[in-house]
Design an enzyme around this catalytic site. Sequence first.
Site, PDB file in Angstrom:
ATOM      1  N   LYS A 108     -13.983   0.142  -2.708  1.00 20.16           N
ATOM      2  CA  LYS A 108     -14.940   0.494  -1.749  1.00 20.16           C
ATOM      3  C   LYS A 108     -15.983   1.334  -1.850  1.00 20.16           C
ATOM      4  CE  LYS A 108     -11.253   1.977   2.089  1.00 20.16           C
ATOM      5  NZ  LYS A 108     -10.205   2.651   3.325  1.00 20.16           N
ATOM      6  N   GLU A 125       0.785  -1.395  -0.136  1.00 19.82           N
ATOM      7  CA  GLU A 125      -0.017   0.244  -0.028  1.00 19.82           C
ATOM      8  C   GLU A 125       0.907   1.509  -0.101  1.00 19.82           C
ATOM      9  OE1 GLU A 125      -2.821   0.213   3.218  1.00 19.82           O
ATOM     10  OE2 GLU A 125      -4.409  -1.254   2.019  1.00 19.82           O
ATOM     11  N   HIS A 133      10.179 -26.030  -0.129  1.00 14.83           N
ATOM     12  CA  HIS A 133       9.599 -26.858  -0.652  1.00 14.83           C
ATOM     13  C   HIS A 133       8.314 -26.594  -1.763  1.00 14.83           C
ATOM     14  CE1 HIS A 133      12.263 -29.943   1.742  1.00 14.83           C
ATOM     15  NE2 HIS A 133      12.323 -28.898   2.793  1.00 14.83           N
TER      16      HIS A 133
END
Length: 462
Positions: A432, A289, A318
């Site tokens: 938003k 951000e 792995h």
Amino acid sequence: MNIQFDETNLLADMVGRAHGVTRAEVERAQPKAQKALAGFRKLSDAGRYGFPQLPFQSKVVKAIVRFAAEARGSFDTVCVVGIGGSALGAWALDCGLRGPHPVQGAFTTGHPRLVILDNVDPDFTAAALASMDPHKTLVVVIAKSGGTAETVATFLIVREWLQEALGATAGRIVAVTTEGKGDLYALAQAEGYAVFGIPENVGGRFSVLTPVGLVPAALIGIDIAKLCRGAAKMTDDCWQPDLERNIALRAALYHWLVWTRKDKPIQVAFPYSNHLWGTAFWFRQLWAESLGKATNRKGERVNTGQTPIAALGATDQHSQVQLYIEGPNDKVFTFWAVKRFRATGLVPGTPTNLPAFDSLAGQSLAKLIDAERRATAAALTEYGRPNCTVTLDRVDEEHLGAFLQMMEFQTAFLGEMLNIDAFNQEGVELGKKLTFGLMGRAGYEPYRAQFAAYEKKRAAAK
Ligand code: PA5
């Protein structure tokens, strides 16, 4: 307190000139780093950005410690309702200092656990509520804006859950928000919740040392004074021009060079410690951000950013290292090493006469995880993949406080070097607003219309 930054494997001498930085490049970039330090210091002293002052706010720490001491014994669960910067700091502290989930051990009123409701997945929320006893839960609702959809919706559910079980919420809810502003503050005033304020000049991802992180931390028994002490020591170092002492500035300088001069758009945060796993997710938000920006401070379009990835050592050796070694050379790796673990993990020395077993018998997990990290760093280096290491002497309050502060300074310095505003987040606003439009919030009708236009475009494209 001892935290070190080792940049050796970022050097051209180690990984070649195409992917590593030369000493001449480092020399040439020094003035830029010093300018970033001076520029950020000026903004911080002017009060524009507040995170550097947070470790010195002893009054706030004392008030939180007092509050936590008074509440202690009445709850076995602290339920944080918050998202993004209002949740990840608490998670990093809990995981770092009390142990990774799910191995924290039994929770009691003397040793409460932390439950973080940071998503609006209805199944997750229902399962979390079913796991908590409302008579023994203290709810901490956290939102700087006071109106984040996810937090508000979940909080209304939790508040009703408390009311139904207890008849009232008095003494069971604490609000952390901007004082005097926003809907959460208004509700807290109307319903008499305890309130802790978030300074205006500290954004969510830099707020772990405000009440956002400190209130939940103190409630679950973390020594927040020590946390701030470590962060204060790191802050003193971060204002020094000497790069030997100021490891945040040194790290920012090297990361700027590797990223912008050696074309490494991906940053892998690679803790070799389960205790630091929560911090890796906190860091991911901080880096993404803060540094992902459309324009620079001159208003020029730059679309800059370095994509952060969280990988856990040795586990992700792995699952990820094949890609890291043989895939595109577009990443820089930062190992997070711990010198002293709490336990040793002694491997029993009983012989089995089987080489795979006997070669490890009598050694320790602490030695093995250290060897795994050093071996992975060596392998990456052999393949010309730039990597560096931050080493914490141990993961305790002082070191974690210092480490979080170091990462915040490093991010701020890098933002200065890139000439971007690392403290805004315009990019998350549209999503938003469209959500508010879709949920029918008054005033957001244009966003509902914008979404309808998008749907129409989709239908036509199918
Ligand atoms: O870093 C940020 O500013 C964001 O991630 C916010 O913390 C997040 O959007 C939550 O905002 P609020 O605290 O207002 O609910």
